[in-house]
Scaffold this motif. Structure first.
Motif, short mmCIF file in Angstrom:
data_model
loop_
_atom_site.label_atom_id
_atom_site.label_comp_id
_atom_site.label_asym_id
_atom_site.label_seq_id
_atom_site.Cartn_x
_atom_site.Cartn_y
_atom_site.Cartn_z
N GLU A 31 0.83 -1.21 0.00
CA GLU A 31 0.00 0.00 0.00
C GLU A 31 0.86 1.26 0.00
O GLU A 31 0.50 2.26 -0.63
CB GLU A 31 -0.96 0.00 1.20
CG GLU A 31 -2.09 -1.01 1.07
CD GLU A 31 -3.06 -0.72 -0.06
OE1 GLU A 31 -3.27 0.46 -0.38
OE2 GLU A 31 -3.60 -1.68 -0.63
N ALA A 32 2.01 1.23 0.67
CA ALA A 32 2.94 2.36 0.61
C ALA A 32 3.43 2.55 -0.82
O ALA A 32 3.59 3.68 -1.29
CB ALA A 32 4.11 2.14 1.56
N GLY A 33 3.64 1.45 -1.52
CA GLY A 33 4.08 1.52 -2.90
C GLY A 33 3.06 2.18 -3.80
O GLY A 33 3.40 3.05 -4.61
N VAL A 34 1.82 1.81 -3.65
CA VAL A 34 0.80 2.35 -4.57
C VAL A 34 0.44 3.81 -4.26
O VAL A 34 -0.30 4.43 -5.02
CB VAL A 34 -0.47 1.45 -4.63
CG1 VAL A 34 -0.12 0.05 -5.07
CG2 VAL A 34 -1.21 1.44 -3.31
N MET A 35 1.01 4.36 -3.20
CA MET A 35 0.84 5.79 -2.91
C MET A 35 1.90 6.64 -3.59
O MET A 35 1.90 7.86 -3.46
CB MET A 35 0.88 6.01 -1.39
CG MET A 35 -0.30 5.41 -0.64
SD MET A 35 -1.90 5.99 -1.23
CE MET A 35 -1.80 7.72 -0.80
N ALA A 36 2.79 6.02 -4.35
CA ALA A 36 3.89 6.75 -4.98
C ALA A 36 3.41 7.70 -6.07
O ALA A 36 2.38 7.46 -6.71
CB ALA A 36 4.88 5.75 -5.59
N PRO A 37 4.19 8.76 -6.31
CA PRO A 37 3.89 9.61 -7.47
C PRO A 37 4.08 8.80 -8.74
O PRO A 37 4.91 7.88 -8.77
CB PRO A 37 4.93 10.74 -7.36
CG PRO A 37 6.04 10.16 -6.56
CD PRO A 37 5.42 9.18 -5.63
N ALA A 39 3.43 8.77 -13.35
CA ALA A 39 3.18 9.53 -14.58
C ALA A 39 1.70 9.59 -14.91
O ALA A 39 1.04 8.57 -15.07
CB ALA A 39 3.96 8.89 -15.73
N SER A 40 1.19 10.80 -15.01
CA SER A 40 -0.20 11.07 -15.43
C SER A 40 -1.24 10.28 -14.64
O SER A 40 -2.32 10.00 -15.15
CB SER A 40 -0.37 10.78 -16.92
OG SER A 40 0.55 11.53 -17.69
N ASN A 41 -0.90 9.90 -13.42
CA ASN A 41 -1.77 9.11 -12.55
C ASN A 41 -2.25 7.82 -13.21
O ASN A 41 -3.34 7.33 -12.96
CB ASN A 41 -2.97 9.93 -12.06
CG ASN A 41 -3.64 9.28 -10.86
OD1 ASN A 41 -2.98 8.63 -10.05
ND2 ASN A 41 -4.93 9.43 -10.75
N PHE A 42 -1.39 7.22 -14.06
CA PHE A 42 -1.73 5.93 -14.66
C PHE A 42 -1.66 4.79 -13.64
O PHE A 42 -2.27 3.76 -13.82
CB PHE A 42 -0.78 5.60 -15.82
CG PHE A 42 -1.28 6.06 -17.16
CD1 PHE A 42 -1.94 5.19 -18.01
CD2 PHE A 42 -1.06 7.38 -17.57
CE1 PHE A 42 -2.38 5.63 -19.24
CE2 PHE A 42 -1.51 7.81 -18.81
CZ PHE A 42 -2.17 6.93 -19.65
N SER A 123 7.76 5.39 -12.63
CA SER A 123 6.66 5.31 -11.67
C SER A 123 6.75 4.07 -10.81
O SER A 123 6.55 4.12 -9.59
CB SER A 123 5.32 5.33 -12.43
OG SER A 123 5.16 6.51 -13.18
N VAL A 124 7.04 2.94 -11.43
CA VAL A 124 7.19 1.69 -10.67
C VAL A 124 8.38 1.79 -9.74
O VAL A 124 8.32 1.34 -8.58
CB VAL A 124 7.31 0.47 -11.62
CG1 VAL A 124 7.55 -0.81 -10.82
CG2 VAL A 124 6.04 0.33 -12.47
N ALA A 125 9.47 2.40 -10.20
CA ALA A 125 10.65 2.56 -9.35
C ALA A 125 10.33 3.41 -8.12
O ALA A 125 10.77 3.11 -7.00
CB ALA A 125 11.80 3.18 -10.14
N ALA A 126 9.54 4.46 -8.31
CA ALA A 126 9.13 5.30 -7.16
C ALA A 126 8.32 4.47 -6.17
O ALA A 126 8.50 4.58 -4.96
CB ALA A 126 8.33 6.50 -7.65
#
Length: 195
Positions: A31-37, A39-42, A123-126
């Motif tokens: 869940e912490a991961g999916v809160m990351a910034p 690209a374009s909120n994809f 995005s995945v890296a973030a």
């Protein structure tokens, strides 16, 4: 835990004591991961947390093949350090006895994802960095692996654990540390400040 403490204190750990991680902790890390910034909120990620002992062994079997494929490049890179070669291959092969790993993929494999691949990988890296920091804040250690892509074993992991999803980005191990790694020396000249 203060954010600065997590950023400065987290280390890549390559040896775990094997104790299982609670499902609630795994869920909070993801869940912490999916809160990351992103690209374009994809939100272009797809994560698979593997904590079942039989399934972890399946990942290890693939990573054992990865270690063998990478052996020549590891030997060339660390030619003067045979101990580093042996330890790295051992870690890749057994994933340090980690009781859990998270496989990270792009969500889709379509033209839009190919066109925006760089932004989506970022995005995945973030998201992965958020996961590493959340894990550390819970006393859970981690390590980020990409050797499976270099060894071209990522497709096998994708077919086994995320068929129909996009490109594999990384694998992170999670577990309770059985070592105390030191911080690697940071190189000079890697940034500047313009005022």
């Amino acid at each position: 835990m203060e954010l600065k403490e997590a950023i400065y204190g987290r280390r890549s750990v390559r040896k775990y004591d094997g104790r299982p991680i609670a499902e609630e902790d795994i869920r909070e890390i993801i869940e912490a991961g999916v809160m990351a910034p992103n690209a374009s909120n994809f939100q272009p990620w797809y994560f698979v947390a593997v904590a079942n002992p039989e399934k972890i062994q399946e990942v290890r079997d693939i990573m054992a093949q990865t270690a063998e494929i990478l052996s020549p490049s590891l030997t060339a890179r660390f030619e003067k350090y045979p101990q580093v070669i042996a330890e790295t291959k051992q870690f890749i092969r057994l994933m340090g006895n980690a009781p859990c790993c998270i496989l990270a993929f792009l969500l889709k494999d379509d033209e839009e994802y190919k066109r925006k691949e760089t932004e989506f990988i970022e995005s995945v890296a973030a998201a992965l960095e958020n996961m590493l920091l959340m894990a550390y804040s819970k006393g859970i250690s981690s390590c980020w692996l990409t050797g499976q892509m270099e060894a071209e074993m990522d497709g096998i992991l994708r077919e086994k654990f995320a068929p129909g999803k996009g490109k594999m980005i990384a694998l992170i191990t999670l577990g309770y540390s059985d070592q105390k790694p030191k911080a690697p020396r940071r190189r000079e000249g890697r940034y500047e400040i313009i005022l």
